[in-house]
Design a protein around this motif. Sequence first.
Motif, PDB file in Angstrom:
ATOM      1  N   ARG A  68       0.916  -1.057  -0.103  1.00 36.76           N
ATOM      2  CA  ARG A  68       0.048  -0.027   0.083  1.00 36.76           C
ATOM      3  C   ARG A  68       0.859   0.972   0.011  1.00 36.76           C
ATOM      4  NH1 ARG A  68      -3.667  -0.299   5.154  1.00 36.76           N
ATOM      5  NH2 ARG A  68      -4.176   1.729   4.621  1.00 36.76           N
ATOM      6  N   THR A  69       0.370   2.213  -0.511  1.00 36.02           N
ATOM      7  CA  THR A  69       1.114   3.484  -0.692  1.00 36.02           C
ATOM      8  C   THR A  69       1.151   4.430   0.246  1.00 36.02           C
ATOM      9  OG1 THR A  69      -0.923   4.686  -1.823  1.00 36.02           O
ATOM     10  CG2 THR A  69       0.690   3.405  -3.057  1.00 36.02           C
ATOM     11  N   ASP A  70       0.283   4.342   1.636  1.00 42.55           N
ATOM     12  CA  ASP A  70       0.280   5.478   2.671  1.00 42.55           C
ATOM     13  C   ASP A  70       1.095   4.902   3.761  1.00 42.55           C
ATOM     14  OD1 ASP A  70      -1.058   3.069   3.290  1.00 42.55           O
ATOM     15  OD2 ASP A  70      -2.858   4.372   3.989  1.00 42.55           O
ATOM     16  N   ALA A  71       2.062   3.923   3.658  1.00 43.15           N
ATOM     17  CA  ALA A  71       2.840   3.536   4.721  1.00 43.15           C
ATOM     18  C   ALA A  71       3.944   4.247   5.305  1.00 43.15           C
ATOM     19  CB  ALA A  71       3.229   1.819   4.446  1.00 43.15           C
ATOM     20  N   ASP A  72       4.477   4.482   6.491  1.00 40.01           N
ATOM     21  CA  ASP A  72       5.559   4.941   6.974  1.00 40.01           C
ATOM     22  C   ASP A  72       6.833   4.077   6.638  1.00 40.01           C
ATOM     23  OD1 ASP A  72       4.243   7.542   7.779  1.00 40.01           O
ATOM     24  OD2 ASP A  72       3.559   6.051   9.340  1.00 40.01           O
ATOM     25  N   TRP A 131       6.288  -1.641  -8.378  1.00 36.86           N
ATOM     26  CA  TRP A 131       5.939  -0.685  -7.073  1.00 36.86           C
ATOM     27  C   TRP A 131       6.837   0.344  -7.265  1.00 36.86           C
ATOM     28  CZ3 TRP A 131       9.240  -0.780  -2.537  1.00 36.86           C
ATOM     29  CH2 TRP A 131       8.894  -0.360  -1.339  1.00 36.86           C
ATOM     30  N   GLU A 162       3.630  -1.418   6.959  1.00 33.96           N
ATOM     31  CA  GLU A 162       3.357  -2.436   5.792  1.00 33.96           C
ATOM     32  C   GLU A 162       4.191  -3.407   5.821  1.00 33.96           C
ATOM     33  OE1 GLU A 162       1.214  -3.294   1.842  1.00 33.96           O
ATOM     34  OE2 GLU A 162       0.925  -2.998   3.932  1.00 33.96           O
ATOM     35  N   SER A 193       7.791   5.870  -2.127  1.00 32.78           N
ATOM     36  CA  SER A 193       7.945   7.133  -2.139  1.00 32.78           C
ATOM     37  C   SER A 193       8.795   7.714  -0.869  1.00 32.78           C
ATOM     38  CB  SER A 193       6.517   7.931  -2.012  1.00 32.78           C
ATOM     39  OG  SER A 193       6.030   7.394  -1.075  1.00 32.78           O
ATOM     40  N   ASP A 194       8.382   8.006   0.358  1.00 34.14           N
ATOM     41  CA  ASP A 194       9.107   8.383   1.489  1.00 34.14           C
ATOM     42  C   ASP A 194       8.980   7.222   2.486  1.00 34.14           C
ATOM     43  OD1 ASP A 194       9.629  10.739   0.384  1.00 34.14           O
ATOM     44  OD2 ASP A 194       7.567  11.671   1.117  1.00 34.14           O
ATOM     45  N   GLU A 195       8.613   6.053   2.239  1.00 35.42           N
ATOM     46  CA  GLU A 195       8.524   4.885   3.206  1.00 35.42           C
ATOM     47  C   GLU A 195      10.117   4.679   3.830  1.00 35.42           C
ATOM     48  OE1 GLU A 195       5.729   3.783  -0.048  1.00 35.42           O
ATOM     49  OE2 GLU A 195       7.471   4.738   0.133  1.00 35.42           O
ATOM     50  N   ARG A 222       2.601   3.882  10.307  1.00 36.00           N
ATOM     51  CA  ARG A 222       1.818   2.951   9.806  1.00 36.00           C
ATOM     52  C   ARG A 222       2.818   1.903   8.917  1.00 36.00           C
ATOM     53  NH1 ARG A 222      -0.637   7.789   8.592  1.00 36.00           N
ATOM     54  NH2 ARG A 222       0.769   8.165   6.944  1.00 36.00           N
ATOM     55  N   HIS A 270      -0.387  -3.526   8.388  1.00 35.24           N
ATOM     56  CA  HIS A 270      -1.253  -4.022   7.375  1.00 35.24           C
ATOM     57  C   HIS A 270      -0.368  -4.944   6.679  1.00 35.24           C
ATOM     58  CE1 HIS A 270      -2.721  -4.187   3.490  1.00 35.24           C
ATOM     59  NE2 HIS A 270      -3.925  -4.144   3.964  1.00 35.24           N
TER      60      HIS A 270
END
Length: 245
Positions: A47-51, A69, A120, A72-74, A118, A143
């Motif tokens: 998923r794209t909203d994970a830290d 995939w 993942e 970004s900033d994960e 968050r 998640h």
Amino acid sequence: MSDAPTVAVFRPDDDRLERAATLLEDLGAEPIPDPMLAVEPTGATPRTDADYVLFTSKTGAELVSEAGWKPSDETVCAIGPATADALRAEGYAVDLVPEEFTSSGLVAALSDAVGGARVEVARSDHGSQVLLDGLDDAGAYVHETILYRLVRPTESGKSAAMAAEGDLDAACFTSSLTVEHFLAAAAEAGVREAALEGLDDAVVGVIGEPTAETAAEHGLAVDVVPEEATFEALARETVTTITDE
């Protein structure tokens, strides 16, 4: 006929199996390749909203790359050096590799940092619950994305037949699932009890404590659990144990 000790290896039938067999040969053993795992990709991506995004295998690294995939900033974490190398080979930066290359090691490395974050976990359908529970206990919002399923190849079982005949000197189990699939293949061939007896007389090596626990639950006496959870350490210590006996 070779006098080299026979050592079963259960890695997936790709370059990992080839490297494992070559290593065992270099150590003076006769490898018995018997893949107990085959990969069925799901096509999913993290998923794209994970830290934080956690990977637990080389296979996962390759599959997310194939699926396109784009992080970004994960903070990207790998369970061990093999997974980290695979991620880097696919062009991903790796921010963290724990000192202990296990699910518990990842939890220990992240527990002070992930409260409220968050996280993942991107892995197979047979991942350890230890990782999810540990991160949850640390206060993370966890998640899990299933990147692939692990199934037993239909042609597996050569090593089980050899163990049942007393022709196997050692076995290197690299996950709980390889233990379960080995015994399933033995049962399918009608030699489960004989294979267990054969392994009693052989050296049983496992890659970590979770695999050791699974082996014990199924009546397998474990002889080798290397301090470093890598196949190289497992193979070296297993072959050394055969030689010492």
